[in-house]
Each structure stands twice: as C-alpha cells, then as structure tokens.
Design an enzyme around this catalytic site. Structure first.
Site, PDB file in Angstrom:
ATOM      1  N   ILE A   1       0.831  -1.204   0.000  1.00  0.00           N
ATOM      2  CA  ILE A   1       0.000   0.000   0.000  1.00  0.00           C
ATOM      3  C   ILE A   1       0.869   1.260   0.000  1.00  0.00           C
ATOM      4  CG2 ILE A   1      -1.739   1.276   1.334  1.00  0.00           C
ATOM      5  CD1 ILE A   1      -2.595  -1.514   2.493  1.00  0.00           C
TER       6      ILE A   1
ATOM      7  N   ARG B   1      15.997  -3.839   0.390  1.00  0.00           N
ATOM      8  CA  ARG B   1      14.539  -3.801   0.251  1.00  0.00           C
ATOM      9  C   ARG B   1      14.112  -2.588  -0.586  1.00  0.00           C
ATOM     10  NH1 ARG B   1      11.589  -7.246  -0.395  1.00  0.00           N
ATOM     11  NH2 ARG B   1       9.775  -6.141   0.402  1.00  0.00           N
TER      12      ARG B   1
ATOM     13  N   ASN C   1       2.964   4.614   7.240  1.00  0.00           N
ATOM     14  CA  ASN C   1       2.340   3.441   6.604  1.00  0.00           C
ATOM     15  C   ASN C   1       3.021   2.137   6.997  1.00  0.00           C
ATOM     16  OD1 ASN C   1       1.033   1.818   4.247  1.00  0.00           O
ATOM     17  ND2 ASN C   1       3.243   1.631   3.947  1.00  0.00           N
TER      18      ASN C   1
ATOM     19  N   TYR D   1      -0.847  -7.428  17.295  1.00  0.00           N
ATOM     20  CA  TYR D   1      -1.077  -6.548  16.138  1.00  0.00           C
ATOM     21  C   TYR D   1      -2.225  -5.578  16.411  1.00  0.00           C
ATOM     22  CZ  TYR D   1      -2.055  -5.038  11.353  1.00  0.00           C
ATOM     23  OH  TYR D   1      -2.283  -4.270  10.230  1.00  0.00           O
TER      24      TYR D   1
ATOM     25  N   LYS E   1      -1.945  -1.430  16.856  1.00  0.00           N
ATOM     26  CA  LYS E   1      -2.639  -0.481  15.964  1.00  0.00           C
ATOM     27  C   LYS E   1      -3.620   0.383  16.758  1.00  0.00           C
ATOM     28  CE  LYS E   1      -0.926  -1.415  11.835  1.00  0.00           C
ATOM     29  NZ  LYS E   1      -0.290  -0.408  10.980  1.00  0.00           N
TER      30      LYS E   1
ATOM     31  N   VAL F   1      -6.537  -5.539   1.930  1.00  0.00           N
ATOM     32  CA  VAL F   1      -5.853  -5.268   0.668  1.00  0.00           C
ATOM     33  C   VAL F   1      -4.880  -6.393   0.335  1.00  0.00           C
ATOM     34  CG1 VAL F   1      -4.351  -3.614  -0.518  1.00  0.00           C
ATOM     35  CG2 VAL F   1      -6.044  -2.796   1.139  1.00  0.00           C
TER      36      VAL F   1
ATOM     37  N   THR G   1      -1.757  -7.781  -0.331  1.00  0.00           N
ATOM     38  CA  THR G   1      -0.328  -7.475  -0.182  1.00  0.00           C
ATOM     39  C   THR G   1       0.348  -8.673   0.480  1.00  0.00           C
ATOM     40  OG1 THR G   1      -0.550  -6.569   2.042  1.00  0.00           O
ATOM     41  CG2 THR G   1      -0.788  -5.004   0.214  1.00  0.00           C
TER      42      THR G   1
HETATM   43  N1  LIG Z   1      -3.086  -5.199   3.660  1.00  0.00           N
HETATM   44  C1  LIG Z   1      -4.125  -5.071   4.482  1.00  0.00           C
HETATM   45  O1  LIG Z   1      -5.189  -5.707   4.292  1.00  0.00           O
HETATM   46  C2  LIG Z   1      -4.044  -4.144   5.648  1.00  0.00           C
HETATM   47  C3  LIG Z   1      -5.185  -4.038   6.482  1.00  0.00           C
HETATM   48  C4  LIG Z   1      -5.112  -3.157   7.565  1.00  0.00           C
HETATM   49  C5  LIG Z   1      -3.975  -2.398   7.773  1.00  0.00           C
HETATM   50  N2  LIG Z   1      -2.895  -2.543   6.956  1.00  0.00           N
HETATM   51  C6  LIG Z   1      -1.720  -1.720   7.228  1.00  0.00           C
HETATM   52  O2  LIG Z   1      -1.311  -1.111   6.023  1.00  0.00           O
HETATM   53  C7  LIG Z   1       0.091  -0.811   6.094  1.00  0.00           C
HETATM   54  C8  LIG Z   1       0.771  -1.309   4.827  1.00  0.00           C
HETATM   55  O3  LIG Z   1       0.679  -2.723   4.831  1.00  0.00           O
HETATM   56  P1  LIG Z   1       0.726  -3.609   3.497  1.00  0.00           P
HETATM   57  O4  LIG Z   1      -0.502  -4.440   3.507  1.00  0.00           O
HETATM   58  O5  LIG Z   1       1.054  -2.769   2.341  1.00  0.00           O
HETATM   59  O6  LIG Z   1       1.915  -4.606   3.865  1.00  0.00           O
HETATM   60  P2  LIG Z   1       3.369  -4.805   3.196  1.00  0.00           P
HETATM   61  O7  LIG Z   1       3.244  -4.965   1.740  1.00  0.00           O
HETATM   62  O8  LIG Z   1       4.006  -5.869   4.006  1.00  0.00           O
HETATM   63  O9  LIG Z   1       4.064  -3.400   3.463  1.00  0.00           O
HETATM   64  C9  LIG Z   1       4.483  -3.020   4.747  1.00  0.00           C
HETATM   65  C10 LIG Z   1       5.579  -2.020   4.593  1.00  0.00           C
HETATM   66  O10 LIG Z   1       6.133  -1.755   5.901  1.00  0.00           O
HETATM   67  C11 LIG Z   1       7.541  -2.043   5.838  1.00  0.00           C
HETATM   68  N3  LIG Z   1       8.061  -2.506   7.117  1.00  0.00           N
HETATM   69  C12 LIG Z   1       7.622  -3.562   7.837  1.00  0.00           C
HETATM   70  N4  LIG Z   1       8.401  -3.730   8.926  1.00  0.00           N
HETATM   71  C13 LIG Z   1       9.357  -2.763   8.862  1.00  0.00           C
HETATM   72  C14 LIG Z   1      10.461  -2.440   9.670  1.00  0.00           C
HETATM   73  N5  LIG Z   1      10.768  -3.156  10.763  1.00  0.00           N
HETATM   74  N6  LIG Z   1      11.233  -1.390   9.325  1.00  0.00           N
HETATM   75  C15 LIG Z   1      10.953  -0.676   8.218  1.00  0.00           C
HETATM   76  N7  LIG Z   1       9.922  -0.949   7.392  1.00  0.00           N
HETATM   77  C16 LIG Z   1       9.130  -1.988   7.717  1.00  0.00           C
HETATM   78  C17 LIG Z   1       7.652  -3.135   4.793  1.00  0.00           C
HETATM   79  O11 LIG Z   1       8.979  -3.297   4.390  1.00  0.00           O
HETATM   80  P3  LIG Z   1       9.430  -4.716   3.714  1.00  0.00           P
HETATM   81  O12 LIG Z   1       8.809  -4.701   2.337  1.00  0.00           O
HETATM   82  O13 LIG Z   1      10.904  -4.662   3.724  1.00  0.00           O
HETATM   83  O14 LIG Z   1       8.871  -5.795   4.587  1.00  0.00           O
HETATM   84  C18 LIG Z   1       6.738  -2.567   3.727  1.00  0.00           C
HETATM   85  O15 LIG Z   1       7.336  -1.521   3.037  1.00  0.00           O
HETATM   86  C19 LIG Z   1       0.602  -1.495   7.361  1.00  0.00           C
HETATM   87  O16 LIG Z   1       0.725  -0.541   8.391  1.00  0.00           O
HETATM   88  C20 LIG Z   1      -0.498  -2.483   7.694  1.00  0.00           C
HETATM   89  O17 LIG Z   1      -0.530  -2.783   9.073  1.00  0.00           O
HETATM   90  C21 LIG Z   1      -2.906  -3.393   5.892  1.00  0.00           C
END
Ligand SMILES: NC(=O)c1ccc[n+]([C@@H]2O[C@H](COP(=O)([O-])OP(=O)(O)OC[C@H]3O[C@@H](n4cnc5c(N)ncnc54)[C@H](OP(=O)(O)O)[C@@H]3O)[C@@H](O)[C@H]2O)c1
Length: 247
Positions: free
Chosen positions: A13, A37, A73, A144, A148, A175, A177
């Site tokens: 996202i 990364r 994010n 988690y 949040k 979403v 991902t």
């Molecule tokens: N997808 C959903 O359905 C959903 C629903 C509710 C909330 N969210 C929230 O949306 C946000 C984006 O999530 P996403 O679904 O896009 O997941 P994602 O594709 O795993 O992206 C998460 C991002 O955070 C980075 N990250 C994770 N741990 C980190 C760390 N220790 N240091 C620096 N960067 C770090 C990841 O880096 P790497 O790529 O290196 O891991 C990636 O860039 C998150 O906050 C998640 O909790 C997502």
C-alpha cells in the site's frame, strides 16, 4: 505541493500511496527498511524495529528537508508463534507499529498533516497500560490489534496536543499485499486511496483532525482510542520507552 514522507513505501500500500502522491506533483520521500529492500536509489533507509536506526532515518530525512506531511504506513505483524523481542528489548509489533511512528514524529519538525495507517483490527484491540508489550500473554493477533489501537490513540493524542496539525488514522481495507495475503479482495490502489487523500487533498472532509477514516468516511472506532486520559498516559509512557520528547 508538499514534501511528503511515506514510510514503508518500497512495497504494498505504501508504494502505491507514494506513487499517487508523486503523480499529483508532491515531492515524495520514500522509505525502506534497507538498501536491499529499497531495490534502487532514492529511498531513505531505516529499520523501524531499532530505535537507533529510526533516529538515523529521521536525521537522513531532515537532510532532505523537513516533510510537511508524514504518512506512517510501515507496519508489521508476526507470523511466528512466540513473542518477538527487538534488540531494544521491546515487543517487536508494538515497537514497529506504535513506538517508531511516535519516535519519528518527535524527531521531525511538526508537520502540517500526519496520517497513521491503522487497521480495523483495533475493534478487538485493548490498551493495557500495565502490559503494553504483552509480557503476560502474547498472541500474534492481540499484539497486532493492540499495537494499531495504541497507534490510533497516539494519533488522537497528537491531534489534541497540536491543534495546528491534522493528525488522523485510517483503515486501508483488506488489501492484497504480502502482509495480508493475496486472497484479499482490494487492490493496492483501493487501499492507498484514503491515506493518499488524507495526505494531499484540500477537500473539506479531509481537513479535519483526530478522526478515523475508512473509504474516505469518518467512522467511530474502539472507545479506548478516544479516552483522553488513556491517550495522555499512553503518550507519556511511549515517549519514555523511546526516550523522546514532543515540542
Ligand atoms: N493489507 C491489508 O489488508 C491491511 C489491512 C489493515 C492495515 N494494513 C496496514 O497497512 C500498512 C501497509 O501494509 P501492506 O498491507 O502494504 O503490507 P506490506 O506490503 O508488508 O508493506 C508493509 C511495509 O512496511 C515495511 N516494514 C515492515 N516492517 C518494517 C520495519 N521493521 N522497518 C521498516 N519498514 C518496515 C515493509 O517493508 P518490507 O517490504 O521490507 O517488509 C513494507 O514496506 C501497514 O501498516 C499495515 O498494518 C494493511
């Protein structure tokens, strides 16, 4: 046009939020946890499970120019069965999702807007000031959801403390991902829509503070997020844990 920091913008996202804001003419500062990364030039690097790395990242961001908007994010949820502890001795989910955004906020000049990418999992979350890091009982899901919820309460605490800043939280939806799995129904474009709108739009509906959004709509969430005594106590405790102060 604004200078906008989007954390976790190498993938998922966050990459789409950065792409959308960039296409609107904003100057986007992208972030990844490591050079590997990032997969290319033009990113600030910071491992958000390390307080020291988060501090170094803030210094790197400042060298590029203070962002007027910050989108927190980056997020993480454990897929293991045992409680993860970082090199700082902190529960890892809590550190990445709640403490790191607060520490970055404290280390950067006060922006005009802050967007916290939260989650609807906070409906089943609980903030326990006597066990913020789940030392008594830990599950992936509770760690988690609670992290949040803490992030959201901190967003609202900042909204009260800084009336000149728009500080809001958002659920992006379920979403597709790597975090949520690729069976999720929404595209990253759909997930990025409300966070990017909150970061950049001048629509009157986006120019509010202390509000939780989903699909560009303000919604009510877990009552603990609005408890001002809890917000203040949480803010104080979290600032102590990351050894930071707020202006
Ligand atoms: N997808 C959903 O359905 C959903 C629903 C509710 C909330 N969210 C929230 O949306 C946000 C984006 O999530 P996403 O679904 O896009 O997941 P994602 O594709 O795993 O992206 C998460 C991002 O955070 C980075 N990250 C994770 N741990 C980190 C760390 N220790 N240091 C620096 N960067 C770090 C990841 O880096 P790497 O790529 O290196 O891991 C990636 O860039 C998150 O906050 C998640 O909790 C997502």
């Amino acid at each position: 046009m604004s200078r906008i920091l989007v954390t976790g913008s190498n993938d998922g996202i966050g990459a789409e939020i950065a792409r959308v804001l960039d296409s609107q003419g904003h100057h986007v500062i992208r972030h990844a946890r490591s050079v590997e990364r990032a997969g290319g030039a033009g990113f600030v690097v910071g491992e958000l499970s390390s307080l020291q790395s988060t501090r170094e990242m803030a210094a790197d961001v400042l060298r590029l120019g203070a962002p007027e908007v910050v989108v927190h994010n980056a997020g993480w949820g454990s897929k293991d069965e045992s409680r993860p502890v970082t090199g700082d001795g902190l529960e890892q989910t809590f550190q990445i999702n709640a403490l790191a955004p607060l520490l970055l906020t404290a280390l950067l000049p006060r922006p005009r807007r802050i967007v916290f990418v939260s989650s609807d999992s906070i409906s089943r979350g609980r903030i326990r000031l006597d066990d913020l890091q789940h030392e008594q009982e830990w599950t992936q899901d509770a760690a988690y959801a609670d992290s949040k919820l803490a992030m959201t309460a901190l967003a609202f605490a900042l909204a009260r403390r800084w009336p000149d800043v728009l500080s809001n939280a958002v659920h992006p939806g379920w979403v597709s991902t790597k975090m949520s799995g690729y069976a999720a129904p929404l595209t990253v474009a759909q997930g990025a829509d409300t966070p990017a709108w909150l970061a950049g739009s001048d629509d009157p509906e986006a120019l509010v503070t202390g509000t939780f959004f989903q699909d560009r709509q303000a919604i009510e969430v877990n009552p603990q997020a609005y408890d001002v005594d809890l917000q203040d106590a949480l803010l104080t405790r979290c600032l102590e844990l990351c050894d930071a102060t707020l202006s």
